[in-house]
Design a protein around this motif. Structure first.
Motif, PDB file in Angstrom:
ATOM      1  N   PHE A   1      61.394  50.855   5.383  1.00 50.57           N
ATOM      2  CA  PHE A   1      60.207  50.074   5.776  1.00 50.57           C
ATOM      3  C   PHE A   1      59.299  49.836   4.573  1.00 50.57           C
ATOM      4  O   PHE A   1      58.789  48.719   4.374  1.00 50.57           O
ATOM      5  CB  PHE A   1      59.457  50.812   6.881  1.00 50.57           C
ATOM      6  N   LEU A   2      59.093  50.884   3.770  1.00 46.59           N
ATOM      7  CA  LEU A   2      58.252  50.742   2.582  1.00 46.59           C
ATOM      8  C   LEU A   2      58.872  49.779   1.578  1.00 46.59           C
ATOM      9  O   LEU A   2      58.160  48.987   0.929  1.00 46.59           O
ATOM     10  CB  LEU A   2      58.033  52.111   1.936  1.00 46.59           C
ATOM     11  N   LEU A   3      60.190  49.826   1.422  1.00 45.72           N
ATOM     12  CA  LEU A   3      60.875  48.881   0.530  1.00 45.72           C
ATOM     13  C   LEU A   3      60.723  47.451   1.036  1.00 45.72           C
ATOM     14  O   LEU A   3      60.536  46.510   0.251  1.00 45.72           O
ATOM     15  CB  LEU A   3      62.364  49.245   0.429  1.00 45.72           C
ATOM     16  N   PHE A   4      60.803  47.300   2.353  1.00 47.04           N
ATOM     17  CA  PHE A   4      60.626  45.977   2.959  1.00 47.04           C
ATOM     18  C   PHE A   4      59.228  45.437   2.637  1.00 47.04           C
ATOM     19  O   PHE A   4      59.070  44.258   2.281  1.00 47.04           O
ATOM     20  CB  PHE A   4      60.844  46.072   4.467  1.00 47.04           C
ATOM     21  N   LEU A   5      58.215  46.293   2.790  1.00 48.00           N
ATOM     22  CA  LEU A   5      56.848  45.865   2.500  1.00 48.00           C
ATOM     23  C   LEU A   5      56.683  45.520   1.030  1.00 48.00           C
ATOM     24  O   LEU A   5      56.029  44.533   0.677  1.00 48.00           O
ATOM     25  CB  LEU A   5      55.854  46.969   2.889  1.00 48.00           C
ATOM     26  N   ARG A   6      57.279  46.322   0.131  1.00 50.00           N
ATOM     27  CA  ARG A   6      57.157  46.067  -1.297  1.00 50.00           C
ATOM     28  C   ARG A   6      57.827  44.756  -1.687  1.00 50.00           C
ATOM     29  O   ARG A   6      57.277  43.955  -2.452  1.00 50.00           O
ATOM     30  CB  ARG A   6      57.761  47.211  -2.097  1.00 50.00           C
ATOM     31  N   ASN A   7      59.011  44.495  -1.143  1.00 44.73           N
ATOM     32  CA  ASN A   7      59.761  43.295  -1.484  1.00 44.73           C
ATOM     33  C   ASN A   7      59.114  42.029  -0.930  1.00 44.73           C
ATOM     34  O   ASN A   7      59.354  40.931  -1.453  1.00 44.73           O
ATOM     35  CB  ASN A   7      61.205  43.402  -0.983  1.00 44.73           C
ATOM     36  N   ASN A   8      58.326  42.172   0.131  1.00 47.65           N
ATOM     37  CA  ASN A   8      57.719  40.991   0.776  1.00 47.65           C
ATOM     38  C   ASN A   8      56.199  41.068   0.774  1.00 47.65           C
ATOM     39  O   ASN A   8      55.542  40.421   1.583  1.00 47.65           O
ATOM     40  CB  ASN A   8      58.218  40.869   2.216  1.00 47.65           C
ATOM     41  N   ALA A   9      55.666  41.858  -0.157  1.00 49.82           N
ATOM     42  CA  ALA A   9      54.219  42.074  -0.185  1.00 49.82           C
ATOM     43  C   ALA A   9      53.449  40.770  -0.402  1.00 49.82           C
ATOM     44  O   ALA A   9      52.410  40.543   0.223  1.00 49.82           O
ATOM     45  CB  ALA A   9      53.869  43.084  -1.288  1.00 49.82           C
ATOM     46  N   ILE A  10      53.980  39.896  -1.270  1.00 54.19           N
ATOM     47  CA  ILE A  10      53.268  38.635  -1.570  1.00 54.19           C
ATOM     48  C   ILE A  10      53.209  37.752  -0.324  1.00 54.19           C
ATOM     49  O   ILE A  10      52.147  37.225   0.037  1.00 54.19           O
ATOM     50  CB  ILE A  10      53.939  37.900  -2.735  1.00 54.19           C
ATOM     51  N   LYS A  11      54.349  37.591   0.346  1.00 49.90           N
ATOM     52  CA  LYS A  11      54.397  36.736   1.546  1.00 49.90           C
ATOM     53  C   LYS A  11      53.480  37.292   2.641  1.00 49.90           C
ATOM     54  O   LYS A  11      52.714  36.543   3.263  1.00 49.90           O
ATOM     55  CB  LYS A  11      55.829  36.649   2.067  1.00 49.90           C
ATOM     56  N   LEU A  12      53.564  38.604   2.859  1.00 52.85           N
ATOM     57  CA  LEU A  12      52.741  39.216   3.904  1.00 52.85           C
ATOM     58  C   LEU A  12      51.258  39.136   3.541  1.00 52.85           C
ATOM     59  O   LEU A  12      50.409  38.866   4.418  1.00 52.85           O
ATOM     60  CB  LEU A  12      53.158  40.679   4.101  1.00 52.85           C
TER      61      LEU A  12
END
Length: 340
Positions: A40-51
């Protein structure tokens, strides 16, 4: 080696293996949980800009709406209902709130004795108890005292507390919201009068006042009679003391005891306490609805951050982008799975 020793050995092995499997299962659970947290944390890091961009866009739209919508003000009134009028008060507040939801400004204006324009500014009516656990214990003690001793012992205080509802509390807070911050001082009287003018509660109050008045007359009369008896006993005791000093005795004086005067004094104190309590209860029930604090002349602006569009739209857009990315990744996974 006996068969019993073999059986015990096998039993201990089974128990040991079961304990080992149990702790192994716990370890696997936390390992799996940690794995998914990392994903989950990796998902947030990889998509932090979009989110982050989605959240900012949503917050920007919400901020614009917060600035353009009219400000909402609120004010509270704290009341103490008497004569079991709490349920009716809750019903009345729910009725006003329903009229606001239906935007029936004509009936709302008529019910609250305000103009239709003022009624259209109202945004909600709310009521809740001011909870105090001590009230539950006091109510339980009073309830137990009114029951037979044997029956009262069979009552569980936890069951009694579970049955203690919102309307059983002593004090209640009424909150009103409006876009007009100066309307609140006009609402207190109509809300109170909706209870005070109820025929049923007016009759209960009239009977209650008559009972207090009658009880006061009885207590005052009894207190007067005891004071008269105390004076007689004191006079007799004084006479007895004088006669004894002169060496003479009186038959009446010989029959008078000091303990009887003390008993009369204690009874006098008891009646005085009952009279004070009677007057106190009479004052507490002088009105059907006691107002502890009324609405303020000027309402307070609602400032709860989680209720602002800035926060709500920011979270909404963040969630929508989160779901959108998940669906795209799921779609890619399904395409790759089919190609394999």
């Amino acid at each position: 080696m006996s068969s019993e020793e073999v059986d015990l050995g096998s039993l201990f092995k089974i128990i040991g293996k079961g304990i080992q499997n149990f702790f192994k299962a716990i370890g696997n659970f936390f390992t799996t949980l940690f794995h998914y947290v990392i994903l989950f944390l990796l998902f947030l890091r990889n998509n932090a800009i979009k989110l982050g961009v989605a959240a900012l866009i949503g917050a920007g739209i919400g901020l614009y709406l917060d600035f353009t919508k009219p400000a909402v003000y609120s004010s509270k009134m704290i009341v103490e209902p008497n004569f079991k009028s709490t349920q009716q008060l809750y019903n009345n507040i729910a009725f006003y709130h329903e009229l606001v939801k239906q935007k029936d400004t004509l009936l709302l204006a008529k019910s609250l004795n305000i103009s239709s324009i003022e009624a259209s500014k109202l945004k909600g009516f709310y009521i809740k108890p001011i909870k105090n656990d001590n009230e539950k214990y006091e109510a339980f003690n009073k309830f137990a005292q009114e029951l037979d001793t044997v029956f009262a012992k069979n009552i569980d205080i936890r069951d009694f507390k579970d049955e203690f509802s919102d309307i059983d509390y002593k004090y209640h807070s009424i909150k009103v919201k409006s876009t007009n911050g100066l309307i609140f001082n006009k609402l207190g009287a109509p809300i109170i009068n909706s209870i005070e003018n109820n025929t049923y509660f007016k009759n209960l109050k009239r009977i209650n006042d008559e009972n207090f008045k009658q009880n006061q007359l009885v207590l005052v009369k009894s207190l007067s009679e005891i004071d008269t008896l105390r004076k007689i006993y004191n006079e007799v005791l004084i006479t007895e003391a004088k006669k004894m000093e002169s060496g003479t005795s009186i038959t009446l004086a010989q029959g008078v005891k000091k303990t009887e005067e003390v008993e009369l004094f204690n009874e006098s104190l008891k009646l005085n306490e009952e009279l004070i309590e009677n007057n106190k209860e009479k004052a507490e029930t002088a009105e059907i609805l006691n107002v502890v604090s009324t609405f303020a002349n000027v309402g307070l602006k609602e400032r709860e951050f989680y209720k602002k569009y800035t926060f709500q739209f920011g979270v909404l857009f963040f969630g929508l982008m989160f779901v959108f990315i998940l669906l795209r990744q799921l779609n890619s996974y399904l395409i790759n799975y089919r190609n394999e």
